[in-house]
Design a protein around this motif. Structure first.
Motif, PDB file in Angstrom:
ATOM      1  N   ALA A 154      18.146  58.279 -49.692  1.00 41.39           N
ATOM      2  CA  ALA A 154      18.126  56.920 -49.140  1.00 41.39           C
ATOM      3  C   ALA A 154      16.715  56.339 -49.112  1.00 41.39           C
ATOM      4  N   LEU A 155      15.723  57.179 -48.884  1.00 40.97           N
ATOM      5  CA  LEU A 155      14.335  56.714 -48.799  1.00 40.97           C
ATOM      6  C   LEU A 155      13.575  56.865 -50.115  1.00 40.97           C
ATOM      7  N   LYS A 156      14.263  57.403 -51.140  1.00 43.01           N
ATOM      8  CA  LYS A 156      13.670  57.614 -52.465  1.00 43.01           C
ATOM      9  C   LYS A 156      12.424  58.497 -52.409  1.00 43.01           C
ATOM     10  N   ILE A 157      12.577  59.596 -51.662  1.00 37.34           N
ATOM     11  CA  ILE A 157      11.535  60.611 -51.584  1.00 37.34           C
ATOM     12  C   ILE A 157      12.195  61.962 -51.816  1.00 37.34           C
ATOM     13  N   SER A 158      11.399  63.006 -51.905  1.00 36.81           N
ATOM     14  CA  SER A 158      11.969  64.332 -52.145  1.00 36.81           C
ATOM     15  C   SER A 158      12.435  64.963 -50.824  1.00 36.81           C
ATOM     16  N   PRO A 159      13.415  65.865 -50.898  1.00 38.98           N
ATOM     17  CA  PRO A 159      13.841  66.579 -49.691  1.00 38.98           C
ATOM     18  C   PRO A 159      12.695  67.374 -49.064  1.00 38.98           C
ATOM     19  N   ARG A 160      11.792  67.857 -49.891  1.00 32.68           N
ATOM     20  CA  ARG A 160      10.639  68.608 -49.376  1.00 32.68           C
ATOM     21  C   ARG A 160       9.738  67.702 -48.524  1.00 32.68           C
ATOM     22  N   THR A 161       9.605  66.437 -48.918  1.00 34.59           N
ATOM     23  CA  THR A 161       8.819  65.488 -48.124  1.00 34.59           C
ATOM     24  C   THR A 161       9.473  65.272 -46.768  1.00 34.59           C
ATOM     25  N   VAL A 162      10.800  65.176 -46.754  1.00 39.61           N
ATOM     26  CA  VAL A 162      11.535  65.043 -45.498  1.00 39.61           C
ATOM     27  C   VAL A 162      11.236  66.245 -44.603  1.00 39.61           C
ATOM     28  N   GLN A 163      11.327  67.431 -45.161  1.00 37.65           N
ATOM     29  CA  GLN A 163      11.092  68.647 -44.384  1.00 37.65           C
ATOM     30  C   GLN A 163       9.660  68.705 -43.853  1.00 37.65           C
ATOM     31  N   ARG A 164       8.684  68.333 -44.690  1.00 36.17           N
ATOM     32  CA  ARG A 164       7.276  68.347 -44.250  1.00 36.17           C
ATOM     33  C   ARG A 164       7.044  67.349 -43.117  1.00 36.17           C
ATOM     34  N   GLN A 165       7.616  66.158 -43.249  1.00 32.99           N
ATOM     35  CA  GLN A 165       7.414  65.138 -42.224  1.00 32.99           C
ATOM     36  C   GLN A 165       8.076  65.536 -40.906  1.00 32.99           C
ATOM     37  N   VAL A 166       9.260  66.109 -40.979  1.00 33.90           N
ATOM     38  CA  VAL A 166       9.933  66.579 -39.763  1.00 33.90           C
ATOM     39  C   VAL A 166       9.121  67.696 -39.123  1.00 33.90           C
ATOM     40  N   HIS A 167       8.615  68.612 -39.940  1.00 32.37           N
ATOM     41  CA  HIS A 167       7.783  69.706 -39.427  1.00 32.37           C
ATOM     42  C   HIS A 167       6.536  69.155 -38.739  1.00 32.37           C
ATOM     43  N   ASP A 168       5.910  68.126 -39.330  1.00 31.19           N
ATOM     44  CA  ASP A 168       4.718  67.521 -38.743  1.00 31.19           C
ATOM     45  C   ASP A 168       5.041  66.898 -37.378  1.00 31.19           C
ATOM     46  N   VAL A 169       6.160  66.199 -37.278  1.00 30.49           N
ATOM     47  CA  VAL A 169       6.560  65.603 -35.997  1.00 30.49           C
ATOM     48  C   VAL A 169       6.842  66.701 -34.977  1.00 30.49           C
ATOM     49  N   MET A 170       7.491  67.779 -35.410  1.00 27.01           N
ATOM     50  CA  MET A 170       7.767  68.892 -34.495  1.00 27.01           C
ATOM     51  C   MET A 170       6.463  69.459 -33.953  1.00 27.01           C
ATOM     52  N   GLN A 171       5.459  69.611 -34.799  1.00 34.26           N
ATOM     53  CA  GLN A 171       4.166  70.127 -34.338  1.00 34.26           C
ATOM     54  C   GLN A 171       3.500  69.154 -33.367  1.00 34.26           C
TER      55      GLN A 171
END
Length: 191
Positions: A154-171
């Motif tokens: 939906a955002l036209k990015i890679s699933p890995r980018t989604v995972q990295r961004q979620v991980h960053d918010v979690m930190q």
């Protein structure tokens, strides 16, 4: 947990009279209680140690000052011990209705507090850096029930980018799992 006006005054009075130490177990952190703790924070005040439940994590972290705040599990009751001489304990029920504790019980309550303090985790302050627009968009998609792959598409990015961004918010927020992240975000209306 609800605080009546009388209860708020009683807690604020005890906090204002503290000279050396404030110990507190806080299973719920409503604005009125949080404000009572924040109002008493001025230079030269006594050492405060507070254990809050996981559901209060972000509210507690945003209000840190001279107090030491740790994150505990399920807490049995509201407890406020001032200078190891006076204590308020929340009895069962939806209202605080604190009961002033007899001096003979203070040592037992301090031991209860110390036990929870030792098992609790320090809370890192919520960083001043706001979430990026990309992070907010990802979190909105995930909160709507999308998978990482669907949010990425939906955002036209890679699933890995989604995972990295979620991980960053979690930190940033100190969440140890996506479930804890969701609870933190829901409790503070960030998403």
């Amino acid at each position: 947990m609800h605080l009546s006006v009388h209860d708020q005054k009683q807690v604020a009075h005890l906090l204002a009279t503290a000279r050396h130490e404030i110990l507190s177990l806080v299973p719920a952190w409503p604005a009125s209680l949080r404000n009572a703790y924040l109002r008493r924070r001025t230079t030269g005040r006594p050492r405060s140690r507070i254990v809050v439940s996981r559901s209060c994590r972000l509210q507690a972290a945003t209000g840190q000052g001279p107090s030491e705040i740790r994150l505990g599990g399920a807490l049995p009751a509201f407890l406020l011990v001032v200078d190891r001489r006076t204590a308020l304990v929340r009895r069962n029920g939806p209202y605080l209705a604190p009961a002033v504790v007899q001096p003979a019980e203070i040592d037992r309550l301090v031991a209860l507090f110390e036990n929870h303090w030792e098992q609790a985790f320090p809370i890192a302050p919520v960083p001043a850096r706001p979430m990026s627009e990309l992070q907010l968009n990802i979190l909105h998609k995930l909160a709507a029930g999308m998978t990482d792959q669907a949010a990425a598409n939906a955002l036209k990015i890679s699933p890995r980018t989604v995972q990295r961004q979620v991980h960053d918010v979690m930190q940033q927020l100190g969440a140890r799992s996506r479930l804890e992240l969701g609870i933190c975000l829901a409790a503070t209306d960030l998403v």
